[in-house]
Design a protein around this motif. Structure first.
Motif, PDB file in Angstrom:
ATOM      1  N   SER A  43       0.819  -1.216   0.000  1.00 40.39           N
ATOM      2  CA  SER A  43       0.000   0.000   0.000  1.00 40.39           C
ATOM      3  C   SER A  43       0.851   1.264   0.000  1.00 40.39           C
ATOM      4  O   SER A  43       0.365   2.349  -0.315  1.00 40.39           O
ATOM      5  CB  SER A  43      -0.934   0.007   1.212  1.00 40.39           C
ATOM      6  N   SER A  44       2.119   1.120   0.335  1.00 38.48           N
ATOM      7  CA  SER A  44       3.000   2.282   0.394  1.00 38.48           C
ATOM      8  C   SER A  44       4.449   1.821   0.317  1.00 38.48           C
ATOM      9  O   SER A  44       4.767   0.638   0.503  1.00 38.48           O
ATOM     10  CB  SER A  44       2.795   3.059   1.698  1.00 38.48           C
ATOM     11  N   LEU A  45       5.339   2.752   0.049  1.00 34.56           N
ATOM     12  CA  LEU A  45       6.771   2.459   0.043  1.00 34.56           C
ATOM     13  C   LEU A  45       7.213   1.991   1.422  1.00 34.56           C
ATOM     14  O   LEU A  45       8.048   1.092   1.552  1.00 34.56           O
ATOM     15  CB  LEU A  45       7.551   3.697  -0.373  1.00 34.56           C
ATOM     16  N   GLU A  46       6.628   2.571   2.447  1.00 38.70           N
ATOM     17  CA  GLU A  46       6.985   2.201   3.821  1.00 38.70           C
ATOM     18  C   GLU A  46       6.631   0.738   4.100  1.00 38.70           C
ATOM     19  O   GLU A  46       7.386   0.023   4.773  1.00 38.70           O
ATOM     20  CB  GLU A  46       6.272   3.108   4.817  1.00 38.70           C
ATOM     21  N   GLN A  47       5.486   0.289   3.592  1.00 32.12           N
ATOM     22  CA  GLN A  47       5.103  -1.100   3.805  1.00 32.12           C
ATOM     23  C   GLN A  47       6.077  -2.041   3.105  1.00 32.12           C
ATOM     24  O   GLN A  47       6.476  -3.068   3.665  1.00 32.12           O
ATOM     25  CB  GLN A  47       3.682  -1.361   3.298  1.00 32.12           C
ATOM     26  N   ARG A  48       6.470  -1.702   1.875  1.00 28.34           N
ATOM     27  CA  ARG A  48       7.435  -2.527   1.154  1.00 28.34           C
ATOM     28  C   ARG A  48       8.756  -2.601   1.925  1.00 28.34           C
ATOM     29  O   ARG A  48       9.353  -3.673   2.049  1.00 28.34           O
ATOM     30  CB  ARG A  48       7.664  -1.963  -0.253  1.00 28.34           C
ATOM     31  N   GLU A  49       9.201  -1.482   2.430  1.00 32.28           N
ATOM     32  CA  GLU A  49      10.453  -1.462   3.181  1.00 32.28           C
ATOM     33  C   GLU A  49      10.347  -2.301   4.444  1.00 32.28           C
ATOM     34  O   GLU A  49      11.303  -2.974   4.839  1.00 32.28           O
ATOM     35  CB  GLU A  49      10.832  -0.022   3.512  1.00 32.28           C
ATOM     36  N   GLN A  50       9.192  -2.266   5.092  1.00 30.93           N
ATOM     37  CA  GLN A  50       8.987  -3.048   6.309  1.00 30.93           C
ATOM     38  C   GLN A  50       9.095  -4.545   6.016  1.00 30.93           C
ATOM     39  O   GLN A  50       9.729  -5.297   6.778  1.00 30.93           O
ATOM     40  CB  GLN A  50       7.617  -2.726   6.902  1.00 30.93           C
ATOM     41  N   VAL A  51       8.504  -4.981   4.910  1.00 26.20           N
ATOM     42  CA  VAL A  51       8.580  -6.398   4.539  1.00 26.20           C
ATOM     43  C   VAL A  51      10.022  -6.782   4.221  1.00 26.20           C
ATOM     44  O   VAL A  51      10.497  -7.847   4.612  1.00 26.20           O
ATOM     45  CB  VAL A  51       7.654  -6.693   3.341  1.00 26.20           C
ATOM     46  N   ARG A  52      10.731  -5.900   3.552  1.00 26.59           N
ATOM     47  CA  ARG A  52      12.127  -6.201   3.211  1.00 26.59           C
ATOM     48  C   ARG A  52      12.992  -6.305   4.467  1.00 26.59           C
ATOM     49  O   ARG A  52      13.874  -7.165   4.543  1.00 26.59           O
ATOM     50  CB  ARG A  52      12.679  -5.135   2.256  1.00 26.59           C
ATOM     51  N   ARG A  53      12.736  -5.438   5.412  1.00 27.89           N
ATOM     52  CA  ARG A  53      13.501  -5.536   6.662  1.00 27.89           C
ATOM     53  C   ARG A  53      13.245  -6.879   7.345  1.00 27.89           C
ATOM     54  O   ARG A  53      14.164  -7.493   7.893  1.00 27.89           O
ATOM     55  CB  ARG A  53      13.126  -4.383   7.589  1.00 27.89           C
ATOM     56  N   ALA A  54      11.997  -7.317   7.323  1.00 27.54           N
ATOM     57  CA  ALA A  54      11.659  -8.601   7.947  1.00 27.54           C
ATOM     58  C   ALA A  54      12.365  -9.763   7.248  1.00 27.54           C
ATOM     59  O   ALA A  54      12.690 -10.774   7.890  1.00 27.54           O
ATOM     60  CB  ALA A  54      10.146  -8.805   7.917  1.00 27.54           C
ATOM     61  N   VAL A 100      12.956 -17.463  -2.412  1.00 30.38           N
ATOM     62  CA  VAL A 100      11.930 -17.694  -1.398  1.00 30.38           C
ATOM     63  C   VAL A 100      11.452 -19.134  -1.512  1.00 30.38           C
ATOM     64  O   VAL A 100      10.819 -19.524  -2.501  1.00 30.38           O
ATOM     65  CB  VAL A 100      10.733 -16.742  -1.582  1.00 30.38           C
ATOM     66  N   GLY A 101      11.761 -19.933  -0.519  1.00 27.44           N
ATOM     67  CA  GLY A 101      11.355 -21.337  -0.564  1.00 27.44           C
ATOM     68  C   GLY A 101      12.399 -22.202   0.114  1.00 27.44           C
ATOM     69  O   GLY A 101      13.503 -21.747   0.429  1.00 27.44           O
ATOM     70  N   GLU A 102      12.058 -23.458   0.315  1.00 27.52           N
ATOM     71  CA  GLU A 102      12.960 -24.376   1.003  1.00 27.52           C
ATOM     72  C   GLU A 102      12.993 -25.698   0.264  1.00 27.52           C
ATOM     73  O   GLU A 102      12.066 -26.034  -0.483  1.00 27.52           O
ATOM     74  CB  GLU A 102      12.491 -24.582   2.452  1.00 27.52           C
ATOM     75  N   ALA A 103      14.069 -26.429   0.453  1.00 29.48           N
ATOM     76  CA  ALA A 103      14.203 -27.760  -0.125  1.00 29.48           C
ATOM     77  C   ALA A 103      13.665 -28.796   0.856  1.00 29.48           C
ATOM     78  O   ALA A 103      13.555 -28.548   2.057  1.00 29.48           O
ATOM     79  CB  ALA A 103      15.668 -28.045  -0.447  1.00 29.48           C
ATOM     80  N   SER A 104      13.333 -29.956   0.323  1.00 35.42           N
ATOM     81  CA  SER A 104      12.891 -31.063   1.183  1.00 35.42           C
ATOM     82  C   SER A 104      13.420 -32.365   0.610  1.00 35.42           C
ATOM     83  O   SER A 104      13.870 -32.420  -0.540  1.00 35.42           O
ATOM     84  CB  SER A 104      11.358 -31.101   1.266  1.00 35.42           C
ATOM     85  N   GLY A 105      13.368 -33.416   1.433  1.00 38.93           N
ATOM     86  CA  GLY A 105      13.809 -34.723   0.973  1.00 38.93           C
ATOM     87  C   GLY A 105      15.259 -34.720   0.528  1.00 38.93           C
ATOM     88  O   GLY A 105      16.122 -34.085   1.141  1.00 38.93           O
ATOM     89  N   SER A 137       5.747 -18.606   5.396  1.00 40.49           N
ATOM     90  CA  SER A 137       4.341 -18.989   5.545  1.00 40.49           C
ATOM     91  C   SER A 137       3.400 -17.926   5.006  1.00 40.49           C
ATOM     92  O   SER A 137       2.279 -18.227   4.598  1.00 40.49           O
ATOM     93  CB  SER A 137       4.032 -19.270   7.018  1.00 40.49           C
ATOM     94  N   GLU A 138       3.871 -16.672   4.987  1.00 42.12           N
ATOM     95  CA  GLU A 138       3.035 -15.577   4.479  1.00 42.12           C
ATOM     96  C   GLU A 138       3.575 -15.144   3.110  1.00 42.12           C
ATOM     97  O   GLU A 138       4.171 -14.093   2.963  1.00 42.12           O
ATOM     98  CB  GLU A 138       3.040 -14.409   5.467  1.00 42.12           C
ATOM     99  N   MET A 139       3.329 -15.979   2.107  1.00 41.64           N
ATOM    100  CA  MET A 139       3.861 -15.673   0.782  1.00 41.64           C
ATOM    101  C   MET A 139       3.272 -14.388   0.212  1.00 41.64           C
ATOM    102  O   MET A 139       3.969 -13.623  -0.472  1.00 41.64           O
ATOM    103  CB  MET A 139       3.590 -16.836  -0.176  1.00 41.64           C
ATOM    104  N   ALA A 140       2.009 -14.129   0.491  1.00 41.64           N
ATOM    105  CA  ALA A 140       1.389 -12.913  -0.026  1.00 41.64           C
ATOM    106  C   ALA A 140       2.118 -11.674   0.476  1.00 41.64           C
ATOM    107  O   ALA A 140       2.361 -10.725  -0.281  1.00 41.64           O
ATOM    108  CB  ALA A 140      -0.091 -12.859   0.375  1.00 41.64           C
ATOM    109  N   GLN A 141       2.481 -11.688   1.729  1.00 37.75           N
ATOM    110  CA  GLN A 141       3.220 -10.560   2.292  1.00 37.75           C
ATOM    111  C   GLN A 141       4.628 -10.501   1.720  1.00 37.75           C
ATOM    112  O   GLN A 141       5.139  -9.424   1.390  1.00 37.75           O
ATOM    113  CB  GLN A 141       3.274 -10.685   3.816  1.00 37.75           C
ATOM    114  N   CYS A 142       5.261 -11.645   1.582  1.00 39.88           N
ATOM    115  CA  CYS A 142       6.625 -11.706   1.060  1.00 39.88           C
ATOM    116  C   CYS A 142       6.698 -11.122  -0.351  1.00 39.88           C
ATOM    117  O   CYS A 142       7.638 -10.395  -0.691  1.00 39.88           O
ATOM    118  CB  CYS A 142       7.098 -13.149   1.061  1.00 39.88           C
ATOM    119  N   LEU A 143       5.701 -11.409  -1.181  1.00 40.45           N
ATOM    120  CA  LEU A 143       5.705 -10.920  -2.557  1.00 40.45           C
ATOM    121  C   LEU A 143       5.611  -9.402  -2.627  1.00 40.45           C
ATOM    122  O   LEU A 143       5.999  -8.806  -3.635  1.00 40.45           O
ATOM    123  CB  LEU A 143       4.559 -11.552  -3.340  1.00 40.45           C
ATOM    124  N   GLN A 144       5.141  -8.776  -1.565  1.00 43.29           N
ATOM    125  CA  GLN A 144       5.068  -7.316  -1.551  1.00 43.29           C
ATOM    126  C   GLN A 144       6.458  -6.676  -1.548  1.00 43.29           C
ATOM    127  O   GLN A 144       6.593  -5.494  -1.867  1.00 43.29           O
ATOM    128  CB  GLN A 144       4.282  -6.836  -0.330  1.00 43.29           C
TER     129      GLN A 144
END
Length: 244
Positions: A43-54, A100-105, A137-144
């Motif tokens: 919704s804003s540049l600030e939100q994108r930056e917050q996700v990137r920091r996380a 973004v993602g993990e390996a298994s097996g 687990s929150e891919m929608a947020q990660c894609l932001q």
């Protein structure tokens, strides 16, 4: 008795016609429906930056991302090789990349695909450019956090990651194989051969250097995903077959 078999893409439909001993009229193509409500552009540049920091990635500049389980079929190594070519292009644009993602097996074992991926990143001198953030687990947020999403899969039956990235408003560069070309037209994204590192890098560079085009494709991709792959439209189409 099977009265109808649904195929989740035209590519899958073609395979199913050959694989199953059913009359062709019983094998129907119906794209998956996805709950796209969580997928929103920031919704804003600030939100994108917050996700990137996380995610512990650089806040400024463009962020390139490849979402999906880490395995050979998803093509992360091919994407990393394209990034190495991208570095050589010496663009004036500041950028970083995220897996973004993990390996298994077996892919997660010593010497497995993930280990090979990390080795390739190191060998190409990309350790400071590429961050592996693991499963989110929150891919929608990660894609932001991502400006340009790459889907380098070699034979997707459908392409869930494509639709999720589109719905989040990312510009998308997808592989020209499997079902992905069905989802990405020239109006909503770019298609490349993921094994052609130069072409892959050129496609990324084209979007990185043209803000207006990148944003336009991202908006068109979002509109297309919402109109064609939302759960409501899927349920309506599915019910039509049950009522027929």
């Amino acid at each position: 008795k099977v009265t109808r078999l649904f195929s989740i893409s035209r590519a899958t439909h073609a395979r199913n016609l050959k694989a199953f001993p059913l009359p062709a009229e019983r094998i129907t193509m119906l794209y998956n429906g996805i709950d796209l409500r969580p997928y929103q552009p920031p919704s804003s540049l600030e939100q994108r930056e917050q996700v990137r920091r996380a995610l512990n990635v650089p806040v400024h500049g463009l962020l390139l991302g490849i979402p999906g389980r880490i395995n050979r079929g998803k093509g992360q190594i091919q994407w990393v090789q394209a990034l190495a070519v991208l570095v050589k292009l010496a663009l004036s644009v500041q950028w970083h990349a995220v897996i973004v993602g993990e390996a298994s097996g077996e892919d997660a074992l010593e010497g497995g695909y993930k280990a090979q991926l990390v080795e390739r990143i190191d060998a190409l001198g990309l350790s400071s450019r590429v961050t592996l953030v693991g499963f989110q687990s929150e891919m929608a947020q990660c894609l932001q956090a991502i400006d340009i999403a790459a889907i380098a899969s070699h034979n997707e039956a459908f392409g869930l990651s494509v639709i999720e990235a589109m719905a989040a408003g990312c510009a998308v560069v997808g592989a020209n194989s499997g079902a992905i070309p069905e989802l990405i037209s020239a109006d909503v994204g770019l298609l490349v051969n993921p094994d052609d590192s130069q072409a892959f890098a050129n496609a990324l560079a084209a979007l990185m250097q043209d803000d207006e085009r990148r944003l336009r494709l991202g908006q068109r991709a979002r509109d297309y995903a919402l109109q064609n792959f939302g759960m409501d439209a899927y349920v309506i189409r599915l019910l039509e077959y049950y009522r027929a």
